[in-house]
Write a protein that holds these residues in place. Structure first.
Motif, PDB file in Angstrom:
ATOM      1  N   ALA A  83       0.835  -1.208   0.000  1.00  0.00           N
ATOM      2  CA  ALA A  83       0.000   0.000   0.000  1.00  0.00           C
ATOM      3  C   ALA A  83       0.871   1.261   0.000  1.00  0.00           C
ATOM      4  O   ALA A  83       0.581   2.228  -0.717  1.00  0.00           O
ATOM      5  N   ALA A  84       1.938   1.249   0.776  1.00  0.00           N
ATOM      6  CA  ALA A  84       2.830   2.414   0.834  1.00  0.00           C
ATOM      7  C   ALA A  84       3.562   2.600  -0.491  1.00  0.00           C
ATOM      8  O   ALA A  84       3.683   3.734  -0.983  1.00  0.00           O
ATOM      9  N   ILE A  85       4.027   1.506  -1.094  1.00  0.00           N
ATOM     10  CA  ILE A  85       4.706   1.583  -2.387  1.00  0.00           C
ATOM     11  C   ILE A  85       3.738   2.092  -3.450  1.00  0.00           C
ATOM     12  O   ILE A  85       4.098   2.950  -4.280  1.00  0.00           O
ATOM     13  N   THR A  86       2.523   1.594  -3.424  1.00  0.00           N
ATOM     14  CA  THR A  86       1.507   2.028  -4.396  1.00  0.00           C
ATOM     15  C   THR A  86       1.215   3.520  -4.229  1.00  0.00           C
ATOM     16  O   THR A  86       1.068   4.239  -5.221  1.00  0.00           O
ATOM     17  N   ALA A  87       1.145   3.986  -2.992  1.00  0.00           N
ATOM     18  CA  ALA A  87       0.910   5.411  -2.736  1.00  0.00           C
ATOM     19  C   ALA A  87       2.079   6.249  -3.264  1.00  0.00           C
ATOM     20  O   ALA A  87       1.868   7.299  -3.886  1.00  0.00           O
ATOM     21  N   LEU A  88       3.310   5.789  -3.057  1.00  0.00           N
ATOM     22  CA  LEU A  88       4.473   6.503  -3.582  1.00  0.00           C
ATOM     23  C   LEU A  88       4.432   6.567  -5.108  1.00  0.00           C
ATOM     24  O   LEU A  88       4.768   7.587  -5.712  1.00  0.00           O
ATOM     25  N   ALA A  89       4.007   5.478  -5.713  1.00  0.00           N
ATOM     26  CA  ALA A  89       3.960   5.406  -7.175  1.00  0.00           C
ATOM     27  C   ALA A  89       2.951   6.377  -7.770  1.00  0.00           C
ATOM     28  O   ALA A  89       3.033   6.710  -8.953  1.00  0.00           O
ATOM     29  N   GLN A  90       2.037   6.863  -6.966  1.00  0.00           N
ATOM     30  CA  GLN A  90       1.038   7.831  -7.431  1.00  0.00           C
ATOM     31  C   GLN A  90       1.574   9.263  -7.455  1.00  0.00           C
ATOM     32  O   GLN A  90       0.943  10.152  -8.012  1.00  0.00           O
ATOM     33  N   LEU A  91       2.738   9.478  -6.879  1.00  0.00           N
ATOM     34  CA  LEU A  91       3.335  10.823  -6.828  1.00  0.00           C
ATOM     35  C   LEU A  91       4.082  11.075  -8.136  1.00  0.00           C
ATOM     36  O   LEU A  91       5.316  11.062  -8.199  1.00  0.00           O
ATOM     37  N   SER A  92       3.355  11.325  -9.175  1.00  0.00           N
ATOM     38  CA  SER A  92       3.909  11.389 -10.531  1.00  0.00           C
ATOM     39  C   SER A  92       4.947  12.494 -10.736  1.00  0.00           C
ATOM     40  O   SER A  92       5.748  12.415 -11.659  1.00  0.00           O
TER      41      SER A  92
ATOM     42  N   ASP B 157      12.133  -5.945  -2.913  1.00  0.00           N
ATOM     43  CA  ASP B 157      12.534  -6.876  -3.952  1.00  0.00           C
ATOM     44  C   ASP B 157      11.905  -6.395  -5.259  1.00  0.00           C
ATOM     45  O   ASP B 157      11.206  -5.375  -5.282  1.00  0.00           O
ATOM     46  N   ASP B 158      12.135  -7.110  -6.339  1.00  0.00           N
ATOM     47  CA  ASP B 158      11.640  -6.681  -7.645  1.00  0.00           C
ATOM     48  C   ASP B 158      10.125  -6.530  -7.669  1.00  0.00           C
ATOM     49  O   ASP B 158       9.593  -5.579  -8.241  1.00  0.00           O
ATOM     50  N   THR B 159       9.425  -7.438  -7.037  1.00  0.00           N
ATOM     51  CA  THR B 159       7.960  -7.410  -7.051  1.00  0.00           C
ATOM     52  C   THR B 159       7.413  -6.244  -6.235  1.00  0.00           C
ATOM     53  O   THR B 159       6.551  -5.501  -6.703  1.00  0.00           O
ATOM     54  N   SER B 160       7.936  -6.066  -5.035  1.00  0.00           N
ATOM     55  CA  SER B 160       7.401  -5.002  -4.177  1.00  0.00           C
ATOM     56  C   SER B 160       7.725  -3.611  -4.715  1.00  0.00           C
ATOM     57  O   SER B 160       6.945  -2.676  -4.530  1.00  0.00           O
ATOM     58  N   ALA B 161       8.853  -3.452  -5.391  1.00  0.00           N
ATOM     59  CA  ALA B 161       9.256  -2.134  -5.887  1.00  0.00           C
ATOM     60  C   ALA B 161       8.784  -1.851  -7.311  1.00  0.00           C
ATOM     61  O   ALA B 161       8.901  -0.719  -7.780  1.00  0.00           O
ATOM     62  N   ALA B 162       8.230  -2.833  -7.992  1.00  0.00           N
ATOM     63  CA  ALA B 162       7.822  -2.671  -9.393  1.00  0.00           C
ATOM     64  C   ALA B 162       6.909  -1.474  -9.657  1.00  0.00           C
ATOM     65  O   ALA B 162       7.106  -0.780 -10.666  1.00  0.00           O
ATOM     66  N   PRO B 163       5.942  -1.169  -8.804  1.00  0.00           N
ATOM     67  CA  PRO B 163       5.078  -0.010  -9.096  1.00  0.00           C
ATOM     68  C   PRO B 163       5.839   1.312  -9.216  1.00  0.00           C
ATOM     69  O   PRO B 163       5.380   2.236  -9.884  1.00  0.00           O
ATOM     70  N   LEU B 164       7.014   1.400  -8.629  1.00  0.00           N
ATOM     71  CA  LEU B 164       7.795   2.642  -8.660  1.00  0.00           C
ATOM     72  C   LEU B 164       8.367   2.947 -10.041  1.00  0.00           C
ATOM     73  O   LEU B 164       8.731   4.083 -10.326  1.00  0.00           O
ATOM     74  N   SER B 165       8.441   1.947 -10.897  1.00  0.00           N
ATOM     75  CA  SER B 165       9.033   2.164 -12.226  1.00  0.00           C
ATOM     76  C   SER B 165       8.189   3.105 -13.081  1.00  0.00           C
ATOM     77  O   SER B 165       8.656   3.588 -14.102  1.00  0.00           O
ATOM     78  N   GLY B 166       6.983   3.407 -12.655  1.00  0.00           N
ATOM     79  CA  GLY B 166       6.133   4.363 -13.361  1.00  0.00           C
ATOM     80  C   GLY B 166       6.449   5.820 -13.031  1.00  0.00           C
ATOM     81  O   GLY B 166       5.875   6.730 -13.622  1.00  0.00           O
ATOM     82  N   LEU B 167       7.374   6.050 -12.122  1.00  0.00           N
ATOM     83  CA  LEU B 167       7.741   7.419 -11.740  1.00  0.00           C
ATOM     84  C   LEU B 167       8.717   7.983 -12.769  1.00  0.00           C
ATOM     85  O   LEU B 167       9.934   7.877 -12.632  1.00  0.00           O
ATOM     86  N   LYS B 168       8.205   8.585 -13.798  1.00  0.00           N
ATOM     87  CA  LYS B 168       9.011   9.021 -14.946  1.00  0.00           C
ATOM     88  C   LYS B 168       9.732  10.352 -14.737  1.00  0.00           C
ATOM     89  O   LYS B 168      10.581  10.722 -15.527  1.00  0.00           O
ATOM     90  N   GLN B 169       9.415  11.074 -13.664  1.00  0.00           N
ATOM     91  CA  GLN B 169      10.083  12.355 -13.400  1.00  0.00           C
ATOM     92  C   GLN B 169      11.266  12.227 -12.445  1.00  0.00           C
ATOM     93  O   GLN B 169      11.917  13.224 -12.123  1.00  0.00           O
TER      94      GLN B 169
END
Length: 163
Positions: free
Chosen positions: A11-20, A33-45
């Motif tokens: 939930a915390a990783i997903t919330a961070l990933a929303q900070l575009s 690990d790769d799975t837990s941190a994967a949502p962060l790869s959408g942070l393009k800035q």
């Protein structure tokens, strides 16, 4: 955002990933690990990303950040990084790569396609000075920080095991 040594759930990783618009993120020693941190790869800035001391992170996750056009500094020290993540280009603006205490090998260094790389830290990696010189002899733009790790001599263990 500095969240070093914080236990982060999905939930915390997903919330961070929303900070575009996030530009700097430090998640050192967060047991990712790769799975837990994967949502962060959408942070393009992102301009600065520190994933150091997350020993389960591999090239697979690191490669997913290759499309972050603004990423200038990446710290993957103490992870399972081998350098393979950079063989297929990407990382158009990366100028500093800290990969201390990883498993980077000379073959991976030879395949680096990072034209903007200015600083590379490989302290504690299983490389020799000769390998570093061969790889970077033609690239005078990159400053390399490196301490040569002596090869492991396990012959004493083998002898002891036979006694």
């Amino acid at each position: 955002i500095l969240l070093d040594e914080v236990a982060l759930d999905l939930a915390a990783i997903t919330a961070l990933a929303q900070l575009s618009k996030l530009t700097d993120l430090s998640l050192s020693s967060c047991s990712l690990d790769d799975t837990s941190a994967a949502p962060l790869s959408g942070l393009k800035q992102l301009r600065v990303l520190d994933l150091s001391r997350n020993s389960a992170i591999t090239d697979s996750l690191i490669q997913s950040f290759g499309t972050a056009a603004e990423l200038r500094t990446l710290n993957v020290s103490g992870s399972k990084f081998t350098g393979v993540a950079f063989a297929d280009a990407g990382f158009p603006s990366l100028s500093a790569l800290l990969a201390d205490d990883t498993q980077v090998k000379a073959d991976a260094l030879r395949s680096l396609k990072l034209p903007t790389l200015f600083s590379l830290s490989l302290n504690g990696c299983p490389l020799s000075l000769a390998e570093i010189r061969r790889v970077f002899a033609a690239n005078d733009q990159t400053a390399v920080s490196f301490d040569e790790v002596p090869p492991v001599d396990d012959s004493a263990e083998k002898v002891e095991g036979q006694i």
